[in-house]
Scaffold this motif. Structure first.
Motif, PDB file in Angstrom:
ATOM      1  N   HIS A 153     -47.599  32.385   2.093  1.00 30.30           N
ATOM      2  CA  HIS A 153     -46.162  32.518   2.352  1.00 30.30           C
ATOM      3  C   HIS A 153     -45.556  31.121   2.259  1.00 30.30           C
ATOM      4  O   HIS A 153     -46.285  30.130   2.363  1.00 30.30           O
ATOM      5  N   THR A 155     -44.183  29.434   4.282  1.00 30.25           N
ATOM      6  CA  THR A 155     -44.432  28.622   5.480  1.00 30.25           C
ATOM      7  C   THR A 155     -45.911  28.293   5.691  1.00 30.25           C
ATOM      8  O   THR A 155     -46.226  27.572   6.644  1.00 30.25           O
ATOM      9  N   LEU A 159     -50.900  33.553   5.365  1.00 27.38           N
ATOM     10  CA  LEU A 159     -50.179  34.043   6.549  1.00 27.38           C
ATOM     11  C   LEU A 159     -49.912  35.541   6.484  1.00 27.38           C
ATOM     12  O   LEU A 159     -49.602  36.164   7.490  1.00 27.38           O
ATOM     13  N   ILE A 160     -50.024  36.131   5.280  1.00 28.63           N
ATOM     14  CA  ILE A 160     -49.856  37.577   5.142  1.00 28.63           C
ATOM     15  C   ILE A 160     -51.184  38.119   4.634  1.00 28.63           C
ATOM     16  O   ILE A 160     -51.638  37.742   3.549  1.00 28.63           O
TER      17      ILE A 160
ATOM     18  N   TYR B  91     -40.929  39.401   7.193  1.00 31.08           N
ATOM     19  CA  TYR B  91     -41.952  38.342   7.143  1.00 31.08           C
ATOM     20  C   TYR B  91     -41.302  36.960   7.287  1.00 31.08           C
ATOM     21  O   TYR B  91     -41.768  36.115   8.052  1.00 31.08           O
ATOM     22  N   ASP B  92     -40.250  36.736   6.499  1.00 32.26           N
ATOM     23  CA  ASP B  92     -39.606  35.409   6.523  1.00 32.26           C
ATOM     24  C   ASP B  92     -39.102  35.088   7.931  1.00 32.26           C
ATOM     25  O   ASP B  92     -39.316  33.987   8.445  1.00 32.26           O
ATOM     26  N   LEU B  95     -42.094  34.497  10.426  1.00 37.06           N
ATOM     27  CA  LEU B  95     -42.889  33.290  10.192  1.00 37.06           C
ATOM     28  C   LEU B  95     -42.054  32.035  10.389  1.00 37.06           C
ATOM     29  O   LEU B  95     -42.569  30.999  10.812  1.00 37.06           O
ATOM     30  N   GLU B  96     -40.764  32.109  10.074  1.00 43.16           N
ATOM     31  CA  GLU B  96     -39.921  30.938  10.330  1.00 43.16           C
ATOM     32  C   GLU B  96     -39.677  30.752  11.825  1.00 43.16           C
ATOM     33  O   GLU B  96     -39.579  29.636  12.311  1.00 43.16           O
ATOM     34  N   THR B 123     -50.192  43.055   8.925  1.00 41.53           N
ATOM     35  CA  THR B 123     -50.407  42.114   7.817  1.00 41.53           C
ATOM     36  C   THR B 123     -49.958  40.690   8.111  1.00 41.53           C
ATOM     37  O   THR B 123     -50.171  39.812   7.270  1.00 41.53           O
ATOM     38  N   LEU B 124     -49.334  40.424   9.227  1.00 37.75           N
ATOM     39  CA  LEU B 124     -49.001  39.040   9.582  1.00 37.75           C
ATOM     40  C   LEU B 124     -50.210  38.402  10.253  1.00 37.75           C
ATOM     41  O   LEU B 124     -50.778  38.969  11.202  1.00 37.75           O
ATOM     42  N   LEU B 125     -50.614  37.224   9.768  1.00 39.97           N
ATOM     43  CA  LEU B 125     -51.778  36.495  10.311  1.00 39.97           C
ATOM     44  C   LEU B 125     -53.010  37.413  10.391  1.00 39.97           C
ATOM     45  O   LEU B 125     -53.811  37.300  11.315  1.00 39.97           O
ATOM     46  N   ARG B 126     -53.143  38.329   9.426  1.00 45.79           N
ATOM     47  CA  ARG B 126     -54.242  39.312   9.353  1.00 45.79           C
ATOM     48  C   ARG B 126     -54.296  40.228  10.575  1.00 45.79           C
ATOM     49  O   ARG B 126     -55.355  40.744  10.931  1.00 45.79           O
TER      50      ARG B 126
END
Lengths: 368, 368
Positions: A153, A155, A159-160, B91-92, B95-96, B123-126
């Protein structure tokens, strides 16, 4: 005399998600897929342009011989394919071609292809069977095992993603012949790392055959791949979701990630940065464990080629700042994987800045 | 006299992925999150504009009272938020804002919010911990339980997704007061379905309290939600990955999906289509199991309101073609979930076109 060694396969023991890793020719992979219980009519193959030009036809032919109807999706080589737009194109291609829940996704390539195809397999129709056919050394002994998949990602990296274990891994040592030399030596850094953290016998094997291994002579490769993969398999079996023990796979990575970050990604390869990082980690290991001689370990680590430039141009201060960001940290303490003996790793912190700087100076001095 | 019934929670028994579902006020959810072991400092809340205007402030305040630092991400209401661009924006934003592997994602909303936020959590950070705070009846008794997450693709619904079980589900019956009436009655179709396939006592309870339930009187709702959710929990516990038994949750769905498809999505609600489909499935059940009276079941099914238009404008031929596409089919045979008795379901096929057309005519005749 070395015993007659015929490594063929090992098991990654994850209960209902267990699977086999085979060291076997690419042509044999479709038969192994059938033996693993994949009885689908179709197979969706993901690869990159470089690998496709060398090996895709062979795989497609072998798939057809095993009564699969294969479809290939070819992505651009390199890290940029681990991102959102290539993933979306992969989804479109796969879904327009047609999948059902039994259709396997076969990843033919290195770590990038494996991570991208693996994440697609994790997320198409809520999970398709995944087959890894790793073509780089890092992928054969490390990234194809353990179920980590994902894309980058803006950032940050990876991360995904998702944990999605394959149903089968088949690694052909012969395809490693066509790897660029720096990818080869970078992969060797991970092999050495696996020996140091968990297999003193592999350490001895590597030292004995090092010249032949550096030259990619066919003799020792199957055994090396099998043993290095087994280390990863055992660590993953103990800690599938990376909640504890799996952290020892990050030996050399605290300094290594900092080197990559401080030098800018693409300067040193990951394996080169880890090679330098392992020198620093060995210094810290000997500080913490005075009984650990570590000469054999250090001898091997310093023989790993580092071609990305002179690490001495990186300031300790820049590395220190980068290490503060490392995701293994708890609170403010920077954490390291240390060896208490060859083949015995643990995670620890508590080093002051002077010691860390001494470790860095040692890493610079001890290069070849 | 009805015993004093205080449904509070039930367990979805999935071994290491087990979790609790509570019928409890929204204000109590953050405390339940702490009790479930979520000790993160932050919490990422996903909701839609409609739900946000009604309930987001209450949730954010309760999260702060439980020492979370919450961040809310608000998506547009409706099915279009279950797609790639809204997922990318989520996601953006997440993660931001900043996440670590302990940060929970809380889905405050109906099925769309739950599916989108659930897939992001998968799916974020597995994989992040997921908390469902369902605000529609369908979400409270069905979609928040069982771990299905995902988004739609141009080629079909739910084609990109993952199984990702929540760590906690907390359903507040009071928030159902603000549901539009058609969403309410559509949710009741799923409640009736759960009674028919697996809980004859729930069937009796629904018939006894039907007038109050249709009017959303507070009295019977907690018990109804608890019992209907328990059916889902038990089926999911037997078949987490939808390889067998979970198929019985598709009672009424073979005709139901065909009705949605033939009428165009958005005409009938999913629940309305399933209500009509359940009438046809009851006809087929009685054909196959002559001993099954089914009068009580049929009585309840025919009292489910269907407001999307007159199903009689759909031709049997269009429905038959749509059913041929149903994903439960094996080969060419159209498969149905049938009842052999109230509360006992199984999957079967083998009906000829004349019988299916008779089932459709019966479904049309037996509406209120």
């Amino acid at each position: 005399m070395e015993p007659d060694y015929s490594p063929s396969s090992l098991t990654i023991d994850l209960g209902p998600r267990s699977y086999r890793m085979h060291v076997r020719s690419l042509e044999g992979a479709p038969g192994l897929m059938r033996e693993a219980g994949l009885d689908a009519e179709r197979c969706f193959v993901v690869t990159d342009e470089n690998v496709a030009s060398l090996y895709l036809d062979r795989l497609m032919e072998a798939l057809r011989a095993a009564r699969f109807t294969p479809e290939a999706h070819v992505v651009a080589p390199g890290e940029q394919s681990k991102s959102e737009a290539p993933l979306r194109r992969l989804y479109d291609a796969a879904l327009e071609w047609g999948l059902d829940r039994q259709t396997p996704v076969a990843a033919l390539g290195g770590g990038v292809v494996g991570d991208l195809a693996g994440f697609a397999a994790a997320t198409l129709l809520r999970g398709l069977p995944l087959v890894h056919l790793p073509t780089s050394l890092v992928a054969q002994v490390d990234s194809s095992l353990g179920g980590k998949t994902g894309i980058n990602h803006a950032t940050g990296k990876n991360l995904i993603g998702a944990f999605h274990q394959p149903v089968l891994v088949a690694a052909d040592p012969e395809v490693l012949e066509t790897l660029p030399q720096r990818e080869w030596t970078s992969g060797l850094a991970e092999v050495v790392k696996h020996a140091l953290i968990a297999d003193a016998n592999l350490l001895a094997f590597l030292r004995e055959h090092w010249a032949a291994i550096l030259n990619r002579e066919a003799g020792p490769l199957p055994e090396m791949i099998h043993r290095a993969a087994r280390v990863k398999a055992e660590v993953v079996a103990e800690d599938e979701r990376e909640r504890g023990r799996r952290a020892i796979l990050n030996f050399g990575h605290t300094f290594g990630h900092a080197i990559e970050h401080a030098a800018g990604y693409g300067s040193f390869t990951h394996g080169e940065a880890v090679a330098v990082g392992m020198r620093a980690a060995l210094f810290l290991s000997r500080e913490r464990h005075p009984d650990f001689g570590g000469d054999a370990a250090l001898d091997l680590v310093t023989r790993l080629p580092v071609r990305g430039g002179d690490p001495a141009r990186l300031s300790f201060e820049a590395l220190r700042r980068a290490m503060q960001q490392d995701k293994k940290n708890e609170g403010d303490a920077v954490r390291f994987v240390l060896l208490r003996a060859a083949g015995e790793a643990h995670v620890a912190g508590g080093f002051d800045d002077d010691t860390l700087e001494a470790a860095w100076q040692f890493a610079l001095r001890s290069g070849d």
